[in-house]
Design an enzyme around this catalytic site. Structure first.
Site, PDB file in Angstrom:
ATOM      1  N   SER A 236     -15.541  -9.438  -0.672  1.00  0.00           N
ATOM      2  CA  SER A 236     -14.381  -8.684  -0.185  1.00  0.00           C
ATOM      3  C   SER A 236     -13.867  -9.304   1.111  1.00  0.00           C
ATOM      4  CB  SER A 236     -14.758  -7.208  -0.043  1.00  0.00           C
ATOM      5  OG  SER A 236     -13.623  -6.409   0.116  1.00  0.00           O
TER       6      SER A 236
ATOM      7  N   HIS B 160     -15.281  -2.815  -7.457  1.00  0.00           N
ATOM      8  CA  HIS B 160     -15.431  -3.334  -6.098  1.00  0.00           C
ATOM      9  C   HIS B 160     -16.790  -2.944  -5.528  1.00  0.00           C
ATOM     10  CE1 HIS B 160     -13.304  -5.511  -2.957  1.00  0.00           C
ATOM     11  NE2 HIS B 160     -13.922  -4.737  -2.084  1.00  0.00           N
TER      12      HIS B 160
ATOM     13  N   ASP C 129     -11.505  -4.226 -10.884  1.00  0.00           N
ATOM     14  CA  ASP C 129     -11.554  -3.950  -9.440  1.00  0.00           C
ATOM     15  C   ASP C 129     -10.243  -3.298  -9.008  1.00  0.00           C
ATOM     16  OD1 ASP C 129     -11.622  -4.028  -6.644  1.00  0.00           O
ATOM     17  OD2 ASP C 129     -12.672  -5.940  -6.590  1.00  0.00           O
TER      18      ASP C 129
END
Length: 310
Positions: A124, A277, A249
């Site tokens: 991320s 995620h 995601d």
């Protein structure tokens, strides 16, 4: 897999900040550095996940980014005006740092640990930091693995419900931290895999006790907002690159992963069905195998260095 073996958490000074870190495995093995994402402490890299990587012959390092956990919190910098920054208001005060500064933290951490380079794995925002490190300090990156990340906040933008989950009220104690984590990951987690709610709540409570700081999270988010598109820099990379992204995601949609892989010459893209995620435990075997194979292949290309065989 052996039982997780870790050092106690230590700190090093990097410029004006202190960075807390922890190591797993044999220091004689090739180093593999894990960079975590927005608002997430090193605990986001589960100890058992780290131990699996170490069992494959890597010296694994996880750390707290600035403004989370046991690393320096820049309290004197205040709270950025996220609304003005997101809207591009030219009168908005700039945030105290950008992703470039966070990449410099990583560069300094490698120096402090006496490492000339490492295999760098970012998730991320951590993927964004890892990308920026490779762009600005390519000699420090033996291989790059970018997980559930993107080239720019405008690519693979979050679905409205995922963005709303990020802006839920901050917790006030360990129990509300656990409740908030469950509320967030029920939205952004992996729809193809069960959410380990007991483990998630436990980690959230630990993280709150280690250092909760809503203002610090806002400063990290501001760093993402103001950082420019990394595509031009990624196009110039000569670093072995693996991109892993969940097909489902909602926070950084899969277009972000595709854009990253398209930008880096020779990059390999792995799209994982059912993954959102987060890093659900049923996917660890696949993720570890991908990371290990990629890092080993990069080791093989380094002059005079033999790849780990465990």
């Amino acid at each position: 897999m052996t039982d997780p073996t870790t050092d106690q958490v230590k700190q090093v000074t990097v410029g004006d900040v202190k960075i807390a870190y922890e190591c797993f495995g044999d220091r004689a093995d090739p180093p593999l550095l894990l960079v975590m994402g927005l608002a997430t402490q090193m605990l986001g890299w589960d100890e058992r996940f780290c131990a699996r990587l170490a069992d494959h012959g890597f010296h694994v390092i996880r750390f707290d980014n600035r403004d989370v956990g046991l690393s320096t919190h820049l309290a004197d910098a205040g709270v950025p005006d996220l609304g003005a920054l997101v809207s591009g208001d030219p009168t908005a005060a700039p945030p105290p740092y950008t992703l470039l500064d966070m990449a410099r933290d990583v560069d300094g951490l490698l120096d402090a640990l006496g490492l000339d380079s490492a295999h760098v794995v970012g998730a991320s925002m951590g993927g964004m930091i890892a990308q920026q490190l490779a762009i600005g300090h390519a000699h420090r990156v033996r291989s790059l693995t970018s997980i559930m990340s993107t080239t720019s906040r405008d690519v693979g933008a979050a679905r409205p419900e995922a963005m709303a989950a990020l802006f839920l009220p901050p917790p006030t104690d360990a129990d509300t931290a656990a409740e908030r984590a469950l509320d967030v990951y029920r939205v952004i987690g992996s729809p193809g895999y069960p959410l380990d709610e007991v483990r998630l709540a436990e980690v959230a409570r630990r993280a709150f006790a280690r250092g909760h700081d809503a203002a610090g999270v806002a400063r990290q988010f501001a760093a993402i907002v103001v950082s420019p598109d990394r595509t031009p820099g990624l196009r110039a990379l000569d670093v072995p690159t693996l991109v892993i992204h969940g097909e489902d995601d909602p926070l950084v949609q899969v277009d972000g992963g595709r854009a990253t892989a398209d930008a880096v010459p020779g990059a390999r893209l792995v799209v994982v069905a059912g993954m959102g995620h987060n890093l659900p435990e049923p996917l660890w075997a696949q993720l570890v195998d991908e990371i290990v194979a990629h890092a080993r292949a990069a080791e093989e290309t380094r002059e005079g260095v033999s790849p780990p065989t465990r």
